[in-house]
Design a protein around this motif. Structure first.
Motif, PDB file in Angstrom:
ATOM      1  N   VAL B  89       0.759  -1.241   0.154  1.00  0.00           N
ATOM      2  CA  VAL B  89       0.062  -0.115   0.030  1.00  0.00           C
ATOM      3  C   VAL B  89       0.860   1.106  -0.032  1.00  0.00           C
ATOM      4  CG1 VAL B  89      -1.880   1.419   1.046  1.00  0.00           C
ATOM      5  CG2 VAL B  89      -1.779  -1.113   1.230  1.00  0.00           C
ATOM      6  N   GLY B  90       0.613   2.025  -0.963  1.00  0.00           N
ATOM      7  CA  GLY B  90       1.331   3.387  -0.847  1.00  0.00           C
ATOM      8  C   GLY B  90       0.796   4.262   0.093  1.00  0.00           C
ATOM      9  N   MET B  99     -11.566   9.126  -0.925  1.00  0.00           N
ATOM     10  CA  MET B  99     -10.803   8.431  -2.014  1.00  0.00           C
ATOM     11  C   MET B  99      -9.787   7.634  -1.085  1.00  0.00           C
ATOM     12  SD  MET B  99     -10.798  10.064  -5.602  1.00  0.00           S
ATOM     13  CE  MET B  99      -9.717   9.216  -6.794  1.00  0.00           C
ATOM     14  N   MET B 102     -11.257   4.978   0.652  1.00  0.00           N
ATOM     15  CA  MET B 102     -11.735   3.944  -0.159  1.00  0.00           C
ATOM     16  C   MET B 102     -10.526   3.009  -0.780  1.00  0.00           C
ATOM     17  SD  MET B 102     -13.871   2.307  -2.236  1.00  0.00           S
ATOM     18  CE  MET B 102     -15.265   3.254  -3.205  1.00  0.00           C
ATOM     19  N   PHE B 103      -9.527   3.528  -1.040  1.00  0.00           N
ATOM     20  CA  PHE B 103      -8.355   2.920  -1.638  1.00  0.00           C
ATOM     21  C   PHE B 103      -7.413   2.001  -0.478  1.00  0.00           C
ATOM     22  CE2 PHE B 103      -8.206   6.074  -5.284  1.00  0.00           C
ATOM     23  CZ  PHE B 103      -8.553   5.160  -6.349  1.00  0.00           C
ATOM     24  N   VAL B 106      -9.572  -1.016  -0.232  1.00  0.00           N
ATOM     25  CA  VAL B 106      -9.619  -1.606  -1.409  1.00  0.00           C
ATOM     26  C   VAL B 106      -7.801  -2.541  -1.321  1.00  0.00           C
ATOM     27  CG1 VAL B 106      -9.145  -1.814  -3.940  1.00  0.00           C
ATOM     28  CG2 VAL B 106     -10.740  -0.384  -2.671  1.00  0.00           C
ATOM     29  N   ALA B 107      -7.085  -1.519  -0.842  1.00  0.00           N
ATOM     30  CA  ALA B 107      -5.555  -2.021  -0.864  1.00  0.00           C
ATOM     31  C   ALA B 107      -5.612  -3.003   0.385  1.00  0.00           C
ATOM     32  CB  ALA B 107      -4.475  -0.916  -0.503  1.00  0.00           C
ATOM     33  N   ILE B 110      -6.926  -6.270  -0.722  1.00  0.00           N
ATOM     34  CA  ILE B 110      -6.186  -6.961  -2.051  1.00  0.00           C
ATOM     35  C   ILE B 110      -4.996  -7.649  -1.082  1.00  0.00           C
ATOM     36  CG2 ILE B 110      -4.287  -6.401  -3.771  1.00  0.00           C
ATOM     37  CD1 ILE B 110      -6.036  -4.411  -4.808  1.00  0.00           C
ATOM     38  N   THR B 160     -15.427  -3.538   0.187  1.00  0.00           N
ATOM     39  CA  THR B 160     -15.839  -2.227  -0.033  1.00  0.00           C
ATOM     40  C   THR B 160     -17.181  -1.948   0.137  1.00  0.00           C
ATOM     41  OG1 THR B 160     -15.545  -2.425  -2.235  1.00  0.00           O
ATOM     42  CG2 THR B 160     -13.435  -1.774  -1.257  1.00  0.00           C
TER      43      THR B 160
END
Lengths: 276, 168
Positions: B89-90, B99, B102-103, B106-107, B110, B160
């Motif tokens: 994850v960045g 956002m 959200m990411f 998601v990250a 994943i 999500t």
């Protein structure tokens, strides 16, 4: 007709544009009367876009040492290009320091990425979608998706309507209408075919605009085994009387050059091609 | 004709490393893996057919190298050094908070996937490989790609909050 008629793999393949034409047509025909089916498909479209963005956000920088090592190896192997001479003989010193330090802007580095952008509508499109807050999608079949302004997953007003109802009617217009013709759809909305052309694989493709209410879509569909598949679509709010989202044009241009779109067919050639 | 894959290879480095990280989940191992794969590729550049997807060819080389290495490590009884686990994850970037959240979800989702699901997700959704191309990279039937991918994406949807209320 039950939602369970199609399993997840099938709907996912539909959302990804990987489903065969025949089954795609079955799914497309079933969508209109089955919101749950549409929801399952759009969940797959959404998860694809989310995953793509998440991976894209998370590309960690390549460590300088790794990059330098690879570049040195390349330089050592590359040597002056192929005379029929074994290339082990003289390997000139790698110009590693010329590239290694800052790393980023080495000549040639963009080539593949640029080619990829040209080839792949979605990549080419992503930054534009972010910047211009238009809803967009690249999908096969008629599994359209609208990623809206505020963030991923927000849906542009009206876009669902487009996804749910209009597919078959649009397909009919694509198969028959001449470019320039403006057709009102039975279920509401209008379609105007802009141009007909062949892509690099000699598939017959048509660029068209679809408008309904305050939402416009600009899209490209290509004919595969007698079925029209939407291969590109960008949707967004439009102003009165002008049903193309202006912000989608740039993405469309990028997409068209990516698929090697030929020059638009003349009316006669278009008619012949459509009736083939 | 000799194909000069150098520039393409350099351009592909970030994505190769991303794939390597996704497989190894370890920064040091990922770097070693990328370097090894690049060396193999450069040595065998002639076996790449111009006109085919260079990235898919590279992913396959990298993956095979990883699998070979895994097998060897297992037979030699050497443990992975997983201590400096690098999160994929960045953390930077300044988009809207919404956002980001959200990411982050998601990250994380994943990251929590089993490796076989994560890599098929990466190859198809992020690298835009077709099911068939992914199947070739992974050396498995298309059906396997599809079932892994569908499972991965259902999990993402669940994580999500976008379940359509179906699925199984």
């Amino acid at each position: 007709m039950s939602t369970n008629r199609f399993d997840d793999e099938t709907l996912m393949a539909y959302a990804d544009g990987e489903l065969d034409a025949e089954t795609s047509a079955e799914v497309a025909a079933a969508i209109g009367g089955d919101p749950m089916l549409a929801a399952r498909i759009s969940a797959f479209t959404r998860s694809r876009i989310l995953a793509k963005r998440a991976f894209e956000e998370a590309v960690p920088p390549v460590p300088d040492a790794l990059r330098a090592a690879i570049e040195a190896r390349i330089a050592a192997m590359a040597a002056p290009v192929p005379e029929p001479v074994p290339d082990l003989v003289t390997a000139p010193e790698p110009p590693a320091e010329a590239r290694g330090g800052t790393g980023v802007g080495a000549p040639g580095v963009v080539s593949l990425e640029a080619a990829r952008q040209r080839r792949r509508g979605l990549s080419a499109f992503a930054p534009i979608a972010m910047a211009a807050s238009i809803a967009a999608v690249v999908a096969g079949g008629l599994g359209w998706y609208a990623g809206g302004s505020g963030g991923i997953g927000a849906t542009a007003p009206g876009a669902d309507m487009i996804a749910l109802g209009a597919g078959p009617a649009i397909t009919e217009v694509l198969g028959a209408a001449a470019s320039g013709a403006d057709t009102a759809l039975p279920g509401g909305g209008r379609v105007r075919v802009v141009a007909t052309f062949e892509d690099a694989e000699q598939r017959l493709c048509r660029e068209f605009e679809y408008g309904r209410g305050d939402t416009g879509v600009i899209a490209v569909a290509c004919r595969q085994q007698a079925a029209w598949q939407v291969v590109f679509a960008a949707a967004g709010p439009t102003t009165e009387g002008d049903f193309v989202p202006a912000s989608g044009m740039e993405a469309l241009d990028a997409y068209l050059s990516g698929i090697g779109a030929g020059t638009p067919l003349e009316p006669g050639a278009e008619k012949a091609a459509l009736s083939r | 004709m000799t194909s000069n894959i150098g520039p393409d290879l350099v351009a592909l480095l970030p994505r190769l490393r991303r794939y390597a990280l996704s497989l190894t989940r370890d920064g040091g191992l990922a770097d070693d893996l990328v370097q090894g794969a690049c060396e193999k590729a450069l040595a065998g550049a002639r076996s790449w057919t111009p006109g085919t997807r260079f990235d898919a060819w590279m992913f396959r080389i990298l993956r095979n190298l990883w699998i070979d290495g895994l097998r060897r490590r297992r037979t030699e009884g050497i443990q992975d050094h997983m201590d400096d686990h690098e999160d994929i994850v960045g953390t930077d970037g300044n988009r809207e908070t919404e956002m980001k959240l959200m990411f982050a979800d998601v990250a994380r989702a994943i990251d929590d996937l089993p490796t076989d699901q994560r890599e098929v997700l990466l190859l198809t959704c992020a690298e835009d490989l077709s099911y068939r191309e992914a199947a070739e990279v992974l050396g498995v039937p298309i059906g396997t790609v599809m079932s892994r991918l569908a499972r991965a994406r259902r999990r993402l949807s669940e994580a999500t909050g976008a379940e359509p209320g179906m699925g199984n």
